[in-house]
Design a protein around this motif. Structure first.
Motif, PDB file in Angstrom:
ATOM      1  N   PRO A  90       0.831  -1.209   0.000  1.00 36.49           N
ATOM      2  CA  PRO A  90       0.000   0.000   0.000  1.00 36.49           C
ATOM      3  C   PRO A  90       0.866   1.260   0.000  1.00 36.49           C
ATOM      4  CG  PRO A  90      -0.071  -1.078   2.142  1.00 36.49           C
ATOM      5  CD  PRO A  90       0.691  -1.985   1.231  1.00 36.49           C
ATOM      6  N   VAL A  91       0.393   2.298  -0.684  1.00 33.49           N
ATOM      7  CA  VAL A  91       1.081   3.587  -0.715  1.00 33.49           C
ATOM      8  C   VAL A  91       0.810   4.302   0.594  1.00 33.49           C
ATOM      9  CG1 VAL A  91       1.203   5.819  -1.880  1.00 33.49           C
ATOM     10  CG2 VAL A  91       0.885   3.726  -3.215  1.00 33.49           C
ATOM     11  N   ARG A  92       1.860   4.823   1.234  1.00 34.45           N
ATOM     12  CA  ARG A  92       1.718   5.541   2.497  1.00 34.45           C
ATOM     13  C   ARG A  92       2.279   6.953   2.341  1.00 34.45           C
ATOM     14  NH1 ARG A  92       4.869   2.198   6.466  1.00 34.45           N
ATOM     15  NH2 ARG A  92       4.786   4.208   7.498  1.00 34.45           N
ATOM     16  N   PRO A  93       1.512   7.872   1.785  1.00 35.15           N
ATOM     17  CA  PRO A  93       2.028   9.212   1.525  1.00 35.15           C
ATOM     18  C   PRO A  93       2.112  10.098   2.761  1.00 35.15           C
ATOM     19  CG  PRO A  93      -0.261   9.118   0.903  1.00 35.15           C
ATOM     20  CD  PRO A  93       0.142   7.713   1.314  1.00 35.15           C
ATOM     21  N   ASP A  94       1.622   9.639   3.903  1.00 40.41           N
ATOM     22  CA  ASP A  94       1.569  10.499   5.085  1.00 40.41           C
ATOM     23  C   ASP A  94       2.478  10.024   6.213  1.00 40.41           C
ATOM     24  OD1 ASP A  94       0.165   8.210   5.586  1.00 40.41           O
ATOM     25  OD2 ASP A  94      -1.484   9.206   6.617  1.00 40.41           O
ATOM     26  N   ARG A  95       3.576   9.375   5.869  1.00 44.60           N
ATOM     27  CA  ARG A  95       4.479   8.897   6.911  1.00 44.60           C
ATOM     28  C   ARG A  95       5.201  10.074   7.581  1.00 44.60           C
ATOM     29  NH1 ARG A  95       7.114   8.676   2.174  1.00 44.60           N
ATOM     30  NH2 ARG A  95       9.320   9.107   2.159  1.00 44.60           N
ATOM     31  N   ILE A  96       5.678   9.862   8.775  1.00 44.73           N
ATOM     32  CA  ILE A  96       6.372  10.901   9.523  1.00 44.73           C
ATOM     33  C   ILE A  96       7.773  11.076   8.942  1.00 44.73           C
ATOM     34  CG2 ILE A  96       7.319  11.514  11.772  1.00 44.73           C
ATOM     35  CD1 ILE A  96       4.934  10.071  13.018  1.00 44.73           C
ATOM     36  N   ARG A  97       8.153  12.322   8.723  1.00 47.69           N
ATOM     37  CA  ARG A  97       9.465  12.647   8.151  1.00 47.69           C
ATOM     38  C   ARG A  97      10.572  12.271   9.131  1.00 47.69           C
ATOM     39  NH1 ARG A  97      11.103  15.776   4.098  1.00 47.69           N
ATOM     40  NH2 ARG A  97       9.063  16.706   3.759  1.00 47.69           N
ATOM     41  N   LYS A  98      11.631  11.625   8.601  1.00 47.45           N
ATOM     42  CA  LYS A  98      12.753  11.228   9.436  1.00 47.45           C
ATOM     43  C   LYS A  98      14.007  12.033   9.138  1.00 47.45           C
ATOM     44  CE  LYS A  98      11.142   6.545  10.087  1.00 47.45           C
ATOM     45  NZ  LYS A  98      11.450   5.136  10.003  1.00 47.45           N
ATOM     46  N   SER A  99      14.037  12.701   7.976  1.00 47.77           N
ATOM     47  CA  SER A  99      15.194  13.506   7.617  1.00 47.77           C
ATOM     48  C   SER A  99      14.773  14.568   6.601  1.00 47.77           C
ATOM     49  CB  SER A  99      16.297  12.629   7.031  1.00 47.77           C
ATOM     50  OG  SER A  99      15.876  12.061   5.812  1.00 47.77           O
ATOM     51  N   VAL A 100      15.641  15.575   6.471  1.00 42.62           N
ATOM     52  CA  VAL A 100      15.449  16.628   5.485  1.00 42.62           C
ATOM     53  C   VAL A 100      16.786  16.805   4.784  1.00 42.62           C
ATOM     54  CG1 VAL A 100      14.875  19.055   5.109  1.00 42.62           C
ATOM     55  CG2 VAL A 100      13.755  17.792   6.948  1.00 42.62           C
ATOM     56  N   GLY A 101      16.794  16.722   3.464  1.00 46.65           N
ATOM     57  CA  GLY A 101      18.063  16.848   2.767  1.00 46.65           C
ATOM     58  C   GLY A 101      17.892  17.125   1.291  1.00 46.65           C
ATOM     59  N   ARG A 102      19.008  17.274   0.649  1.00 44.80           N
ATOM     60  CA  ARG A 102      19.075  17.488  -0.791  1.00 44.80           C
ATOM     61  C   ARG A 102      20.389  16.921  -1.294  1.00 44.80           C
ATOM     62  NH1 ARG A 102      15.964  22.219  -3.069  1.00 44.80           N
ATOM     63  NH2 ARG A 102      13.911  21.376  -2.742  1.00 44.80           N
ATOM     64  N   GLU A 103      20.375  16.551  -2.554  1.00 42.66           N
ATOM     65  CA  GLU A 103      21.632  16.179  -3.202  1.00 42.66           C
ATOM     66  C   GLU A 103      21.618  16.735  -4.610  1.00 42.66           C
ATOM     67  OE1 GLU A 103      20.744  11.587  -4.366  1.00 42.66           O
ATOM     68  OE2 GLU A 103      21.490  11.974  -2.350  1.00 42.66           O
ATOM     69  N   ARG A 104      22.804  16.920  -5.140  1.00 41.91           N
ATOM     70  CA  ARG A 104      22.928  17.513  -6.468  1.00 41.91           C
ATOM     71  C   ARG A 104      23.919  16.697  -7.275  1.00 41.91           C
ATOM     72  NH1 ARG A 104      24.452  23.043  -8.690  1.00 41.91           N
ATOM     73  NH2 ARG A 104      23.899  22.639 -10.852  1.00 41.91           N
ATOM     74  N   THR A 105      23.496  16.318  -8.487  1.00 40.39           N
ATOM     75  CA  THR A 105      24.357  15.590  -9.418  1.00 40.39           C
ATOM     76  C   THR A 105      24.918  16.587 -10.417  1.00 40.39           C
ATOM     77  OG1 THR A 105      22.993  13.616  -9.173  1.00 40.39           O
ATOM     78  CG2 THR A 105      24.422  13.716 -11.112  1.00 40.39           C
ATOM     79  N   TYR A 106      26.186  16.466 -10.742  1.00 38.89           N
ATOM     80  CA  TYR A 106      26.864  17.412 -11.629  1.00 38.89           C
ATOM     81  C   TYR A 106      27.141  16.778 -12.988  1.00 38.89           C
ATOM     82  CZ  TYR A 106      27.219  19.666  -7.197  1.00 38.89           C
ATOM     83  OH  TYR A 106      26.887  20.211  -5.994  1.00 38.89           O
ATOM     84  N   GLY A 107      27.044  17.587 -14.020  1.00 35.49           N
ATOM     85  CA  GLY A 107      27.254  17.121 -15.388  1.00 35.49           C
ATOM     86  C   GLY A 107      28.715  16.874 -15.707  1.00 35.49           C
ATOM     87  N   LYS A 108      29.605  17.459 -14.931  1.00 34.00           N
ATOM     88  CA  LYS A 108      31.044  17.222 -15.104  1.00 34.00           C
ATOM     89  C   LYS A 108      31.655  16.952 -13.743  1.00 34.00           C
ATOM     90  CE  LYS A 108      32.867  21.877 -14.684  1.00 34.00           C
ATOM     91  NZ  LYS A 108      34.204  21.945 -14.195  1.00 34.00           N
ATOM     92  N   ASP A 109      32.742  16.235 -13.752  1.00 36.55           N
ATOM     93  CA  ASP A 109      33.411  15.900 -12.500  1.00 36.55           C
ATOM     94  C   ASP A 109      33.970  17.159 -11.839  1.00 36.55           C
ATOM     95  OD1 ASP A 109      32.893  13.303 -13.173  1.00 36.55           O
ATOM     96  OD2 ASP A 109      34.934  12.846 -13.807  1.00 36.55           O
ATOM     97  N   LEU A 110      33.708  17.309 -10.552  1.00 30.22           N
ATOM     98  CA  LEU A 110      34.295  18.398  -9.776  1.00 30.22           C
ATOM     99  C   LEU A 110      35.567  17.868  -9.138  1.00 30.22           C
ATOM    100  CD1 LEU A 110      31.101  19.755  -7.968  1.00 30.22           C
ATOM    101  CD2 LEU A 110      32.037  20.430 -10.188  1.00 30.22           C
ATOM    102  N   VAL A 111      36.687  18.513  -9.436  1.00 32.45           N
ATOM    103  CA  VAL A 111      37.976  18.025  -8.956  1.00 32.45           C
ATOM    104  C   VAL A 111      38.656  19.046  -8.047  1.00 32.45           C
ATOM    105  CG1 VAL A 111      40.249  17.177  -9.650  1.00 32.45           C
ATOM    106  CG2 VAL A 111      38.257  16.648 -11.046  1.00 32.45           C
TER     107      VAL A 111
END
Length: 144
Positions: free
Chosen positions: A14-35
Motif C-alpha cells: 500500500p502507498v503511504r504518503p503520510d508517513r512521519i518525516r525522518k530527515s530533510v536533505g538534498r543532493e545535487r548531481t553534476y554534469g562534469k566531475d568536480l575536482v
C-alpha cells in the motif's frame, strides 16, 4: 516472489504518503566531475543553502548531519556527525564544510554531493511528509 515482482516493476504494497518525516536533505548531481577544491567548496555552499531552505520550510531541527559524496567511478561514501543539541544554521554549514575538508583532495572527480539533517526533533508531533504528486494507491506493472 517479492524480488521477482520488484524486478518487473510490480509492487503491491500500500502507498503511504503520510508517513512521519525522518530527515530533510538534498543532493545535487553534476554534469562534469568536480575536482578542484574551490569548485567543491562552491558546490557544497549551494547544497548547504538549498538544504537549509528546506529545513526552515519544514520547521525542522535535528542533531545529525550526513554528507554524501559520489565519485566519478560511482563509488559512494557518506560521513555523518551527531551533536548533543539541535544544530543551528551556522553550525550546519561549518560541520558540512569540515566534513568535506577531511575528504580533500579528492582521488577522483565528484559527481554528486548531498547533505541531510536527521535525528529530527523540531517537527510538530503530527507533521507529515508532503506527498509527491497524488497518491492513488494504484499499483502499476511495467514491461522492460
Amino acid at each position: 516472489s517479492y524480488l521477482y515482482n520488484a524486478a518487473r516493476g510490480i509492487d503491491l504494497r500500500p502507498v503511504r504518503p503520510d508517513r512521519i518525516r525522518k530527515s530533510v536533505g538534498r543532493e545535487r548531481t553534476y554534469g562534469k566531475d568536480l575536482v578542484a577544491d574551490l569548485e567543491l567548496h562552491k558546490a557544497l555552499e549551494d547544497v548547504i543553502e538549498s538544504v537549509w531552505q528546506r529545513i526552515e520550510k519544514n520547521g525542522a531541527s535535528g542533531r545529525t548531519i550526513t554528507l554524501k559524496v559520489k565519485y566519478a567511478d560511482f563509488r559512494q561514501i557518506t560521513r555523518s556527525r551527531s551533536c548533543e543539541q539541535d544544530i543551528s544554521q551556522r553550525q550546519f554549514g561549518a560541520i558540512a564544510r569540515e566534513m568535506l575538508a577531511q575528504l580533500l583532495p579528492v582521488p577522483l572527480g565528484v559527481r554528486l554531493l548531498g547533505l541531510t539533517l536527521s535525528s529530527l526533533t523540531g517537527l510538530e508531533s503530527g507533521k507529515r511528509v508532503q506527498p509527491i504528486g497524488q497518491a492513488t494507491g494504484i499499483q502499476q506493472a511495467f514491461d522492460f
